[in-house]
Every structure is written in C-alpha cells, then in structure tokens.
Design a protein around this motif. Structure first.
Motif, PDB file in Angstrom:
ATOM      1  N   TRP A 169      -3.217   9.342   3.898  1.00 44.81           N
ATOM      2  CA  TRP A 169      -3.633   8.480   2.740  1.00 44.81           C
ATOM      3  C   TRP A 169      -3.603   7.183   3.209  1.00 44.81           C
ATOM      4  N   ARG A 170      -2.755   6.617   4.311  1.00 45.75           N
ATOM      5  CA  ARG A 170      -2.660   5.244   4.651  1.00 45.75           C
ATOM      6  C   ARG A 170      -4.367   5.022   5.423  1.00 45.75           C
ATOM      7  N   TYR A 171      -4.569   5.940   6.056  1.00 46.45           N
ATOM      8  CA  TYR A 171      -6.219   5.963   6.783  1.00 46.45           C
ATOM      9  C   TYR A 171      -6.903   5.720   5.578  1.00 46.45           C
ATOM     10  N   VAL A 208       0.514   5.159  -1.399  1.00 46.82           N
ATOM     11  CA  VAL A 208       0.356   6.561  -0.351  1.00 46.82           C
ATOM     12  C   VAL A 208       1.219   7.532  -0.869  1.00 46.82           C
ATOM     13  N   ALA A 220       1.273  11.343   4.263  1.00 50.24           N
ATOM     14  CA  ALA A 220       1.196  10.191   4.049  1.00 50.24           C
ATOM     15  C   ALA A 220       0.038   9.522   5.022  1.00 50.24           C
ATOM     16  N   GLN A 221       0.225   9.751   6.438  1.00 48.52           N
ATOM     17  CA  GLN A 221      -0.724   9.493   7.502  1.00 48.52           C
ATOM     18  C   GLN A 221      -2.133   9.497   6.862  1.00 48.52           C
ATOM     19  N   PRO A 243       0.827  -1.156   0.091  1.00 47.88           N
ATOM     20  CA  PRO A 243       0.113  -0.075   0.080  1.00 47.88           C
ATOM     21  C   PRO A 243       0.760   1.259  -0.061  1.00 47.88           C
ATOM     22  N   GLU A 244       2.070   1.048   0.434  1.00 49.71           N
ATOM     23  CA  GLU A 244       3.060   2.323   0.587  1.00 49.71           C
ATOM     24  C   GLU A 244       3.144   3.079  -0.569  1.00 49.71           C
ATOM     25  N   ALA A 267      -6.864   2.454   3.859  1.00 53.36           N
ATOM     26  CA  ALA A 267      -7.298   1.331   4.791  1.00 53.36           C
ATOM     27  C   ALA A 267      -8.710   1.248   4.990  1.00 53.36           C
TER      28      ALA A 267
END
Ligand SMILES: C=C(O[C@@H]1C=C(C(=O)O)C=C[C@H]1O)C(=O)O
Length: 292
Positions: free
Chosen positions: A245-247, A231, A242-243, A227-228, A250
């Motif tokens: 887009w991770r959320y 992101v 980045a935080q 996934p990174e 997910a």
C-alpha cells in the motif's frame, strides 16, 4: 426546536459521490462532513454508477471518471487541484492477457462495467499506438469469467489490485499497466478521475461548494502529511501488506495542475479523433471568479 437545530435544518444538503476504490482515500479519509454551511450526504459506488448519478442529477458533485466529465463538460465545472492521476505505472488499471499482446489485439477483450476513463484509454492505445481493432465485450469485473469469454480483460481499482495479487500467488496471465503504456507512448500524465460539480449547484450554492472544496483539499493535505494512517487502514480493510500500500499510494497523484491537465487534454483530443466523444472538450476549472 432550538436555534442550532433550526440552523441545521435550513442548510442545503449536498449529495457527494464517493468512488468506493482505495485510490480516492486521500481525499475522503480525513474529510470532515460536519460543515458550517451545508449538510453532506455521501453516496458510495463504483465510478460508472457515479457517472450516471451525476448526469441524472441524483448526486451534486464528487469524483467521476474523467471521460464522463468530457461527455457532459457543458453541465459540469471541475474542482481545482483534485484528481486521481499518475505518471507511469498506476498499478490499478490493468489489462490481463491470456496470450501475447499481439494476439490479444486481434482477439476479444473484456472490459469492466465499472469504468469509463480506462475502457476508452484502452481503445485509444489499441487503435492509435497499435493500429488494432479487437472485439470488445462489456462484463462484470470478475476476472475468471472475463477470461472464459475473452483473450484479455481490463480491470480497474480494487478489483484490479485483488486480481493482481491472485495472479502473483498463482501466475496465469501477463499483466499490462495501461497508465505505463500511455506514459511510454505519449510522455504524458494520465488523469482517471476528476472532481466535478454540476453547474446548477455551483450557481445555487457557491458558498457551500467553496467549503466542500476546502474540506477535500484539507483531507488531501493531511493524507500527504501522514500516508501511514491510510496504509494501515488499507491493510485492515482490504488486505495485502503495508509495503504494497505504501508503494500503491506513492504511485498516485491527486493534483490537477497544468501537467495533469495537459495529459487529459491529449486524451480528450484522441477520444474526439476516434469518435469516442462527439465534441471537443475544454477543461472548465471552477473558481470564485467564474461564479461571480
Ligand atoms: C486509478 C484508478 O482510477 C479510476 C478509474 C476510473 C475509470 O476508469 O473510469 C474512474 C475513477 C478512478 O478512480 C483506478 O480505479 O484504479
């Protein structure tokens, strides 16, 4: 012309719509358009434009609004196990509120012109969960203009994400996540986009379609495994952290299994009951068996 060039020339060209929102990236980011059996042409646009292009036959397949599938379900088959779905918050189907919800429900709500599924999801929630009948306006997805004309505004996709970020910086509105509202009310998943293919193309090009389905599935699996990379690309292309887009990634799900199908079936039942769609919708999932 050498043999290879001739083979390339003889391939069918399959025109694939690409929703130009981040929520479909997992299926497109690693999609390798160099295929054995077909040439692929990508047509990027917002969902409402792709819905229309599919209907007119100027594209052959790809993600469209689930609602648009429901309207034309006789002409399309669905790809197995590809969708844009969520259970609970989706973070990009947002109703911005200038006043308390109870007042907005009796006022005016501006709806983005880019959507089909979510504008009807809002109508279902408003009519059935809240027994209200506000006035609806259809507008380009520009929050300030929408709010100048209405008491609430529905945005989707990256338009919703950017407006949400602006509102965090400079809070003006309450924000309601419609997928969360649907889930709190029904307990079900919601599927916003499905991968549809025109039945005329399935009949003419089953081998090509199989290869394309596999390529989408392969891209989805690579995205799940890493996934990174998505992101980092989202930060670069769209901004944000980045935080965030991770959320965001997910919270999305791109399967179309029995749980997602059950949620969508309920949505179609309500849409039919309210007269938003004039027929009952049966989900017609493509498999080799159905094309012989
Ligand atoms: C989750 C989303 O789903 C989208 C919503 C759509 C609609 O409302 O018609 C269509 C396609 C999806 O990509 C989003 O845009 O945020």
């Amino acid at each position: 012309m050498n043999h290879e060039q001739q083979h390339e020339q003889e391939k069918e060209t399959i025109r694939i719509g690409r929703i130009n929102y981040t929520n479909v990236w997992p299926m497109f980011y690693h999609f390798n358009p160099k295929l054995q059996t077909a040439r692929v042409e990508m047509i990027p646009a917002v969902p409402a434009t792709l819905n229309k292009a599919m209907k007119e036959g100027s594209i052959d397949m790809g993600p469209i609004s689930s609602f648009a599938y429901g309207v034309s379900s006789d002409s399309y088959a669905l790809f197995p196990d590809l969708s844009v779905s969520a259970k609970g918050k989706v973070n990009s189907i947002l109703l911005f509120l200038k006043k308390p919800l109870s007042e907005v429900l009796h006022g005016k709500i501006a709806l983005t012109t880019t959507s089909a599924t979510s504008i009807n999801l809002l109508k279902i929630i408003v009519a059935k969960r809240y027994q209200a009948s506000p006035e609806y306006l259809s507008m380009e997805p520009v929050l300030e203009q929408m709010m100048a004309a209405a008491d609430g505004a529905l945005l989707i996709g990256d338009h919703a994400i950017r407006a949400y970020w602006d509102n965090v910086q400079n809070p003006k509105y309450e924000v309601m996540d419609l997928c969360e509202s649907w889930h709190d009310w029904t307990g079900e998943w919601m599927t916003f986009a499905v991968w549809a293919v025109r039945k005329d193309i399935v009949e003419r090009c089953p081998v090509e379609i199989r290869e394309i389905v596999d390529a989408f599935e392969a891209s989805k699996q690579l995205s799940i495994a890493n996934p990174e990379s998505l992101v980092q690309e989202a930060v670069k292309q769209i901004g944000g952290t980045a935080q965030y887009w991770r959320y965001y990634f997910a919270g999305l799900n791109h399967d179309f299994g029995s749980a997602q199908q059950r949620g969508l079936q309920l949505y179609f039942e309500y849409a039919y009951e309210l007269g938003l769609i004039d027929h009952e919708v049966r989900l017609d999932i493509w498999s080799e068996n159905t094309v012989g």
